[in-house]
Design a protein around this motif. Sequence first.
Motif, PDB file in Angstrom:
ATOM      1  N   ARG A  29       0.916  -1.600  -0.209  1.00  0.00           N
ATOM      2  CA  ARG A  29      -0.024   0.228   0.198  1.00  0.00           C
ATOM      3  C   ARG A  29       0.610   1.101   0.193  1.00  0.00           C
ATOM      4  NH1 ARG A  29      -3.169   1.562  -0.960  1.00  0.00           N
ATOM      5  NH2 ARG A  29      -4.885   2.697   0.569  1.00  0.00           N
ATOM      6  N   GLU A  32       1.516   1.795  -3.526  1.00  0.00           N
ATOM      7  CA  GLU A  32       0.181   2.375  -4.571  1.00  0.00           C
ATOM      8  C   GLU A  32       0.097   3.690  -3.818  1.00  0.00           C
ATOM      9  OE1 GLU A  32      -2.578  -0.184  -3.023  1.00  0.00           O
ATOM     10  OE2 GLU A  32      -1.852  -2.020  -4.421  1.00  0.00           O
ATOM     11  N   LYS A  33       0.663   4.299  -2.437  1.00  0.00           N
ATOM     12  CA  LYS A  33       0.448   5.753  -2.185  1.00  0.00           C
ATOM     13  C   LYS A  33       0.920   6.221  -3.407  1.00  0.00           C
ATOM     14  CE  LYS A  33      -2.476   7.307   0.407  1.00  0.00           C
ATOM     15  NZ  LYS A  33      -2.646   6.878   2.080  1.00  0.00           N
TER      16      LYS A  33
END
Length: 198
Positions: A29, A32-33
């Motif tokens: 994550r 992705e962020k």
Amino acid sequence: MRRIPLIPTLLVLAAVAVMIGLGFWQIGRLHEKQAMLAAFRVAQAEGAEVPWPDRGEGGDALYHRSRVLCTRVTAHSGIAGRNAQGEPGVAQTADCVLADGRVARVVLGWSRQPLDPAGARWQGGEVRGVIAPGPRLVADPPLEGLAPNAKPDPSEIPNNHLSYAVQWFLFAAVALVIYALALRKRLSGDANGSSATD
């Protein structure tokens, strides 16, 4: 005879595996962020306008410039906000009905008053600005003589996934240490009990 308890050991190992998995998921994550924030910074630097988003939170349209034609205002309100100089105050907002029936929230400008009469006078028209999370369109230039709001900035979006990953890995390590200590105590107790009966 010293025996490691099978079921408790399997349960602890399963819990540790889940925690480690959650740690790696948070690392995924994080990447992705980071990619999303990089795309938002590119959007912020571009001057081209994009259509107002159809639904959801704004998605790929966030931090791009856009425009809407407000045919009717259904409500005026104020939310906490900062002006272009970073001073705290109230962002004056209006909920607009667009020509196709969708509703868009427009941030008209900034004021020190909770509900500035200048913002309350605005009853519609074309608004140009930057799409902020919500989504809401932050008017640029501001309307009705209100002061400019601070421009939406993607750096304000929190990116805490690395700290979350570290926490999960620490939880896993602590669980292993605690179980190892408990197991050691149990096995040493079993050994002492066996010695006493010899």
